[in-house]
Enzyme design. Structure first.
Site, short mmCIF file in Angstrom:
data_model
loop_
_atom_site.label_atom_id
_atom_site.label_comp_id
_atom_site.label_asym_id
_atom_site.label_seq_id
_atom_site.Cartn_x
_atom_site.Cartn_y
_atom_site.Cartn_z
N SER A 94 2.92 -2.18 10.24
CA SER A 94 4.35 -2.27 10.50
C SER A 94 4.93 -3.65 10.21
O SER A 94 5.88 -4.09 10.87
CB SER A 94 4.67 -1.84 11.94
OG SER A 94 4.30 -0.48 12.13
N GLY A 117 2.09 2.25 10.60
CA GLY A 117 3.08 3.32 10.46
C GLY A 117 3.74 3.71 11.77
O GLY A 117 4.42 4.73 11.85
N HIS A 163 -9.56 1.54 4.18
CA HIS A 163 -8.32 1.69 4.95
C HIS A 163 -8.55 2.63 6.14
O HIS A 163 -9.32 3.58 6.03
CB HIS A 163 -7.20 2.23 4.06
CG HIS A 163 -5.86 2.16 4.73
ND1 HIS A 163 -5.45 3.12 5.62
CD2 HIS A 163 -4.89 1.22 4.68
CE1 HIS A 163 -4.25 2.77 6.08
NE2 HIS A 163 -3.89 1.63 5.52
N GLU A 176 -5.95 -4.81 10.15
CA GLU A 176 -4.92 -3.81 10.40
C GLU A 176 -5.24 -3.04 11.68
O GLU A 176 -6.04 -2.10 11.65
CB GLU A 176 -4.85 -2.81 9.24
CG GLU A 176 -4.46 -3.44 7.92
CD GLU A 176 -3.77 -2.42 7.02
OE1 GLU A 176 -2.65 -2.70 6.59
OE2 GLU A 176 -4.35 -1.35 6.76
N ASN A 218 0.89 -1.16 0.00
CA ASN A 218 0.00 0.00 0.00
C ASN A 218 0.92 1.21 0.00
O ASN A 218 1.47 1.58 1.03
CB ASN A 218 -0.89 -0.03 1.25
CG ASN A 218 -1.69 1.25 1.40
OD1 ASN A 218 -1.80 2.04 0.47
ND2 ASN A 218 -2.26 1.45 2.58
N GLU A 245 -6.90 4.93 7.34
CA GLU A 245 -6.63 6.36 7.10
C GLU A 245 -7.83 7.02 6.41
O GLU A 245 -8.11 8.19 6.65
CB GLU A 245 -5.34 6.52 6.26
CG GLU A 245 -4.11 6.27 7.13
CD GLU A 245 -2.93 5.68 6.40
OE1 GLU A 245 -2.88 5.73 5.15
OE2 GLU A 245 -2.03 5.13 7.08
N LYS A 290 0.24 4.23 -0.40
CA LYS A 290 -0.38 5.45 0.12
C LYS A 290 -0.10 6.62 -0.84
O LYS A 290 -0.01 6.40 -2.05
CB LYS A 290 0.11 5.72 1.55
CG LYS A 290 -0.02 4.46 2.41
CD LYS A 290 0.10 4.69 3.88
CE LYS A 290 -0.05 3.36 4.60
NZ LYS A 290 -0.10 3.47 6.03
P1 PGA Z 1 2.55 0.21 7.56
O1 PGA Z 1 1.12 0.48 6.84
O2 PGA Z 1 3.06 -1.09 7.03
O3 PGA Z 1 3.39 1.39 7.18
O4 PGA Z 1 2.28 0.15 9.02
C1 PGA Z 1 0.22 -0.56 6.63
C2 PGA Z 1 -1.02 -0.02 5.97
O5 PGA Z 1 -1.42 1.10 6.29
O6 PGA Z 1 -1.64 -0.69 5.13
#
Ligand code: PGA
Length: 255
Positions: free
Chosen positions: A216, A176, A98, A170, A13, A100, A15
């Site tokens: 992460s 993140g 997601h 998630e 992803n 976010e 982003k």
């Molecule tokens: P990350 O993000 O691996 O940077 O924690 C995962 C995601 O948001 O899908």
């Protein structure tokens, strides 16, 4: 069906990262590193990079996906992109829900369900993200949140279409942040999601469903997470922006 019959999916992803040039470079670097993968490999890139990514991925085993799409086919929805616009570009995979988007863009359980229906209706596969916040985990609400999110997302989705649905667990607090759920916590949540799919559909659908972990995940912790019996891959943010790191995760999923 035993777990070895489910093909793991490792999806990046990206982003809101990478320009068109950066997209091409990263995919060209990644392609030879993952060419022998024994799992599905995908990268979900910004809308404006989709065609550049498709160009760079041509002839490789890398699937290019989008990160969101609107539920309507067209209309007065400034700033949005529809599922048919994606399929016209040749896209066959889209992420919805997601955290976010839930956190910053007003995404609700209901709109996640509408978007999922649009993605499936257009013939694409869909990664549907669910997961609890830190407060919800501390207050022991994780399973309740997962039940609500999964049930709402899958409302009116027929069993025959579930082979194109991938659920990504998630935990919001792990995204993140460098904090990963322990393999046991991630397994417990993914197992519960499979149980919910069994409740909503039937045992066969539940056993066939692919459930990813995200938050992460990196080259170091991937193997332990991916060897859990109910974890069928990962949705990877930060670590998907580095070809070697991402390919090491693909390698862990190919064992
Ligand atoms: P990350 O993000 O691996 O940077 O924690 C995962 C995601 O948001 O899908």
């Amino acid at each position: 069906m035993d777990r070895s019959k489910r093909t793991p999916v490792i999806a990046g992803n990206w982003k809101m990262n990478k320009s068109r040039t950066g997209t091409k470079l990263l995919i060209r670097e990644l392609a030879p590193l993952v060419s022998n993968a024994r799992c599905n490999v995908a990268v979900c890139v910004p809308f404006t990079d989709l065609d550049a990514a498709m160009d760079a991925a041509r002839g490789s085993n890398i699937i290019v996906g989008a990160q969101n799409c609107h539920w309507a086919d067209n209309g007065a929805f400034t700033g949005e992109v529809s599922a048919s616009m994606l399929t016209e570009t040749g896209i066959s995979l889209c992420v919805v829900g997601h955290s976010e988007r839930r956190q910053y863009f007003g995404e609700t359980d209901e709109t996640v369900n509408q978007r999922l229906k649009a993605v499936l209706g257009a013939g694409m596969a869909c990664i549907v993200c669910v997961g609890e916040t830190l407060d919800e985990r501390v207050m022991d609400k994780t399973l309740g949140v997962l039940r609500r999110q999964v049930t709402a997302a899958l409302k009116d989705i027929p069993a025959e279409e579930m082979n194109r649905v991938i659920i990504a667990y998630e935990p919001v607090w792990a995204i993140g942040t460098g904090k990963t759920a322990t393999a046991q916590d991630a397994q417990e949540a993914c197992k519960f999601i499979r149980f919910l799919i069994g409740e909503l559909y039937d045992a066969k659908t539940a056993e066939a469903a692919r459930i990813q972990y995200g938050g992460s995940m990196n080259a170091k912790n991937a193997a332990e997470l991916l060897e859990q019996p109910d974890i069928d891959g990962g949705l990877i943010g930060g670590a998907s922006l580095k070809a070697r790191e991402f390919s090491a995760i693909v390698g862990a999923a190919s064992k």
